[in-house]
Design an enzyme around this catalytic site. Structure first.
Site, PDB file in Angstrom:
ATOM      1  N   ASP A 521      -0.500   8.849  -5.599  1.00  4.50           N
ATOM      2  CA  ASP A 521      -1.290   8.128  -4.606  1.00  4.50           C
ATOM      3  C   ASP A 521      -0.592   6.798  -4.319  1.00  4.50           C
ATOM      4  O   ASP A 521       0.352   6.405  -5.024  1.00  4.50           O
ATOM      5  CB  ASP A 521      -2.696   7.899  -5.157  1.00  4.50           C
ATOM      6  CG  ASP A 521      -3.709   7.551  -4.091  1.00  4.50           C
ATOM      7  OD1 ASP A 521      -3.360   7.557  -2.894  1.00  4.50           O
ATOM      8  OD2 ASP A 521      -4.867   7.275  -4.458  1.00  4.50           O
ATOM      9  N   GLU A 524       2.867   4.737  -0.179  1.00  2.04           N
ATOM     10  CA  GLU A 524       3.366   4.443   1.177  1.00  2.04           C
ATOM     11  C   GLU A 524       4.552   3.462   1.202  1.00  2.04           C
ATOM     12  O   GLU A 524       5.390   3.625   2.097  1.00  2.04           O
ATOM     13  CB  GLU A 524       2.219   3.906   2.048  1.00  2.04           C
ATOM     14  CG  GLU A 524       1.137   4.898   2.346  1.00  2.04           C
ATOM     15  CD  GLU A 524       0.216   5.152   1.156  1.00  2.04           C
ATOM     16  OE1 GLU A 524      -0.306   6.259   1.040  1.00  2.04           O
ATOM     17  OE2 GLU A 524       0.047   4.234   0.336  1.00  2.04           O
ATOM     18  N   ASP A 597      -8.068   8.790   2.802  1.00  5.90           N
ATOM     19  CA  ASP A 597      -9.395   8.219   2.550  1.00  5.90           C
ATOM     20  C   ASP A 597     -10.317   8.377   3.744  1.00  5.90           C
ATOM     21  O   ASP A 597     -10.622   7.415   4.469  1.00  5.90           O
ATOM     22  CB  ASP A 597      -9.252   6.746   2.174  1.00  5.90           C
ATOM     23  CG  ASP A 597      -8.459   6.556   0.888  1.00  5.90           C
ATOM     24  OD1 ASP A 597      -8.357   7.527   0.119  1.00  5.90           O
ATOM     25  OD2 ASP A 597      -7.949   5.458   0.659  1.00  5.90           O
TER      26      ASP A 597
END
Length: 930
Positions: A521, A524, A597
């Site tokens: 997770d 990015e 999300d």
């Protein structure tokens, strides 16, 4: 001293919490728009025909067409036009299977050693692709427009050729027979290439956004150009965004203040639906489709921020540019902050052809383990080992199957990855073994930010060895994320990726077992106190590469290293499972992704379908959305509808934020538990079908779930539909996206009939049907002419089904024929690559069902064996009443009934059923219905 330390810690905590607060919901002002992004603003201001280059010195070298793009005289009407510093080098290459590649970079003379070369993204293009290169032998020329223009033409295939127009400069692919264009670059003269240069006295290269300053030590280096898709009605692709499948125009008459589609990987909480805003991943690959010509595709291998306009009809009305007026087209405009042009033209001509061509460049999707294709239960966070045990037991108590239980960041020791909270999870190996004893698995989270704590062994090693990304001054970059002060592993370096992979060994990841898999997770990367909640663009990576140049590939390299880590541990023969939030072209080779999300809203359920379809079109077949919505508390009806639709996602996982109410399937009353259990059981029943489709994706790249137009490419009614989707070529699924819906409209394409998956009722194709919307399922239909394999016995996990029998559902078309496939292997290892699998093709024709072997003959390996049998054959749409069934070889008779179809305890309209034929799934046989 203690008081000062306490005050310091309190202030640090407040700073951290305030940093986290900005990511608790989407805030428009935290992120840049095009006008706040100088390269995008500059590019959008350029006029058609303003390109400062023309092609010269065209020749063939090493099997490629090569040319110089030389500066033309500056346009006196173009304000602030910076003349090109030097010529550019163009290389055009042709490859088998309908691919043309164009590279454009700065042309450095041999004697010149630039202080910096432009970044070319490594490790994405697969080695097999280069072996498909066609060595061009010659280039021919033709004049365009009388004596004024010259073009150079090269052979691509018997049907297509590539053309480089010299002045004005343009590259395109055209059909050899008709001369019709397929794809073109710079047809509108918008190509621009800002070259690296020395800073002039008085120039200010810094860029500022909010409180952040980007030093931009190498100055402007953006690239932009137009791309046109001919014969196209719509364009699709370029994920990730929460918007419609067909890309809407962003510039043109009647379109005011619209933003381009942004490709810039960002951590976006509670993202908005129906928005062009870039989310967690970036794949600069666009597909066009139209009834007139078919399908084509364009891919730009570039990891810098990208902005892409889809240009509405009439956008170039005053440009004076002349293009073939007889060909319908869609024009687009591509802008990137840095990098080079490394562009791939995919000729098609069909939808599946383009997808195959794309994965031929970037790699085929990984073949997942069987368990990973089943149902996953996740939450931020399951509190402790007792909570894990209770949740696991409740699934058994309520007779609900599941295969994977997930742990989020709270399972660690103070957000230190590869560790366990010793109080909450004191016996992690025993916990995993208990799950494994039931055939279940566990997934834990491992994020890219490393807590800056001198007692943490990962940090100590990374700091000592120089393995962190550096800031613009050359020091270890420090930002804020879940652990507080953190640094970020520099995954661009092969050495560092290898070091990271070693951390997943059972010796290094203490408490892990062979049944533990991984979730990446925040990759990015997410930096709570960084510009736009990510890393500064002037941060430095391995080899002096600026973060701006590789930003969109950061998560890709992290995903790659983690997957390699699971391959290296143990015996290395188990297929890894790694879920990643960030992605880039090639991510499909390393595991699954999800849409991030989302929120517990009906609109978010609705937008999950085009998001997943777009990911599939761009190679990422193994994808899904958080069932129920990550944020918020879904009402029971929404949660049930999400399970019913999510059962058909390729990746089927329920997940929720830590501040939401618990929402395991048994917490909403007996009836809702029954409905969610039925949805999950539907997925398990169809797992043989899904697993076969995952194998198809692994071999061809064709996605598991598909837009309707991929299977019905000439049906214009399907081109902009994204509420329904195909699962393989056989099932059509229509979501229900409104509260308390009583009816739902379903368009069924094609000329043949469709059979309701539950009742067997036939519905006509090429027609929209208004159907009731019962609470117990979403509409799903089997296409006439297909055969679907199922397993109808319900177990607690996939491991328990290994020896279970199969059911074949045959949906006959108007010719009383049908066909389908079944793929089986051991569900976990790489032995299938050596021929250890069963692949059968079933054909029903002339009243006879035949099982044919599709697996090639193997040598030196034992074939995969299975003693599983077929216990039932259901035939929908059979002309006539009760029959007899004769099985060959053996001249055996089977029991035949004409009666109701029984599915999960529900009876249906009449169908023909052959019961207990007793034939093995691995054998050749025929069944004649007499």
């Amino acid at each position: 001293m203690r008081t000062r330390l306490s005050l310091f810690l309190l202030l640090s905590l407040l700073l951290f919490l305030s940093s986290c607060a900005v990511v608790l919901s989407w805030k428009k002002e935290e992120f840049r728009n095009c006008n706040q992004t100088p390269f995008c603003k500059r590019a959008r201001s350029r006029k058609p025909g303003s390109s400062p280059f023309l092609a010269a010195d065209v020749s063939i070298s090493d099997g490629d067409l090569v040319a110089k793009l030389v500066p033309r005289e500056p346009d006196p009407d173009q304000e602030d036009q910076e003349p090109p510093a030097r010529p550019l080098a163009l290389t055009l290459s042709a490859y088998r299977d309908g691919v043309m590649r164009v590279k454009i970079d700065e042309d450095y003379p041999p004697q010149e050693s630039p202080h910096k070369r432009r970044f070319q993204v490594p490790d994405v293009i697969v080695s097999e692709f280069e072996s498909k290169k066609l060595w061009l032998q010659r280039v021919s020329t033709e004049r365009v427009g009388g004596d004024e223009g010259v073009s150079s033409i090269v052979y691509l295939s018997d049907e297509y050729e590539g053309v480089v127009r010299h002045d004005p400069f343009e590259v395109y692919v055209r059909e050899r027979s008709s001369g019709d264009r397929v794809l073109s670059m710079n047809s509108h003269g918008l190509f621009d290439f800002e070259q690296l240069r020395e800073k002039k006295e008085g120039e200010d290269w810094e860029e500022r956004f909010r409180s952040h300053t980007d030093t931009r030590p190498y100055g402007p280096q953006s690239i932009s150009f137009d791309v046109s898709f001919y014969g196209a009605d719509f364009v699709y692709g370029i994920p990730e965004r929460a918007a419609s499948l067909a890309l809407k125009p962003t510039r043109g008459p009647g379109i005011d203040h619209s933003e381009p589609y942004r490709l810039f990987n960002l951590d976006v909480f509670e993202y908005l639906h129906d928005s062009p805003f870039g989310l967690y991943g970036a794949i600069p690959f666009m597909i066009s489709h139209g009834k007139a010509r078919g399908t084509s595709g364009f891919f730009w291998l570039n990891a810098a921020e990208m902005q892409i306009d889809v240009l509405g009809e009439g956008w170039d009305a005053d440009s004076g540019i002349s293009l073939p007026s007889s060909q319908k087209r869609v024009d687009t405009f591509w802008m990137s902050e840095a990098g080079i042009v490394d562009a791939f033209f995919f000729i098609g001509p069909g939808p599946k052809d383009v997808v195959k061509q794309y994965v031929g460049v970037t790699g085929n999707p990984a073949m997942p383990q069987l368990f990973a294709t089943a149902y996953h239960q996740c939450r931020w966070n399951y509190r402790d080992e007792e909570d894990v045990e209770n949740v696991d037991a409740k699934f058994d108590e309520h007779d609900i199957p599941y295969d994977v239980l997930w742990l989020d960041i709270e399972h660690t020791d103070g957000k230190r990855y590869f560790t366990w909270d010793k109080v909450l999870f004191p016996h992690p190996e025993e916990m995993q073994r208990k799950l494994a004893a039931k055939g279940r698995h566990m997934v834990t989270i491992v994020d890219p930010h490393i807590k800056r704590d001198e007692s943490y062994h990962i940090h100590k090693e990374a700091s000592k060895n120089g393995y962190y990304v550096k800031d613009a001054s050359g020091n270890d970059f420090e930002g804020w994320c879940w652990p507080g002060s953190s640094s970020y592993i520099d995954m661009l370096s092969p050495e560092i990726r290898s070091w990271w992979a070693d951390k997943f060994s059972f010796e290094n990841y203490v408490g892990s077992t062979p049944s533990l898999y991984i979730w990446n997770d925040m990759n990015e990367p997410s930096v709570f106190n960084g510009p736009e909640l990510t890393m500064p663009r002037d941060a430095l990576h391995y080899g002096g590469v600026e973060h701006r140049e590789l930003h969109n590939a950061n998560g890709y390299y992290f995903h790659m290293a983690t997957s390699d880590g699971l391959l290296k541990r143990g015996n290395g023969n188990d297929r890894p499972f790694v879920l990643s939030r960030a992605f880039f072209p090639g991510s499909q080779r390393y595991g699954a992704v999800w849409t991030g999300d989302n929120t517990a809203e009906w609109d978010q359920l609705r937008v999950s379908v085009p998001m997943i379809l777009t990911l599939g079109l761009t190679g990422l077949s193994f994808s899904g959305a958080d069932v129920g919505g990550f944020f918020g508390n879904p009402e029971p009806e929404l949660l049930v509808r999400w399970y019913q639709l999510g059962a058909y996602y390729p990746f089927f996982r329920a997940h929720a934020h830590q501040d939401t109410k618990r929402r395991e399937p048994w917490l909403f009353g007996e009836r809702n538990t029954e409905l969610m259990r039925d949805a999950i059981r539907t997925r398990y029943m169809l797992l043989p079908f899904f697993y076969t489709l995952f194998r198809e994706a692994n071999v061809t790249g064709v996605p598991v779930v598909r837009p309707l137009w991929m299977e019905f490419p000439f049906d214009e009614a399907t081109f902009d539909k994204d509420e329904a989707f195909m699962v393989g070529n056989s099932l059509l699924v229509q979501g229900i996206f409104t509260e308390r819906a009583k009816h739902v409209s379903v368009y069924l394409p094609g000329k043949e009939s469709w059979y309701d998956l539950r009742t067997g009722t036939a519905y006509l194709g090429s027609k929209t049907h208004k159907l009731e919307a019962p609470e117990d399922h979403v509409p799903a239909f089997q296409r006439a002419g297909t055969i679907i394999p199922r397993r109808d016995r319900f177990r607690r996990s996939t491991t328990q089904t290994v020896n279970d029998p199969y059911t074949l559902v045959i949906a006959l078309n108007s010719s009383q024929t049908a066909e389908g496939e079944l793929y089986i292997d051991d569900g976990k290892s790489f032995e299938f690559k050596h021929g250890a699998y069963i692949h059968r093709r079933f054909v029903f024709k002339g009243g006879k069902l035949t099982s044919l072997n599709m697996a090639p003959a193997t040598s030196g390996n034992l074939p995969f064996k299975s003693e599983c049998i077929i216990e039932r054959i259901i035939i929908l749409g059979h002309a006539g009443g009760p029959k007899n069934a004769l099985i060959e070889p053996g001249n055996l008779k089977a029991q035949v009934e004409f009666g109701p179809l029984l599915l999960q305890g529900r009876s249906s309209s009449g169908v023909l059923t052959i019961r207990k034929p007793g034939i093995r799934i691995a054998d050749d046989w025929t069944i004649k219905v007499l």
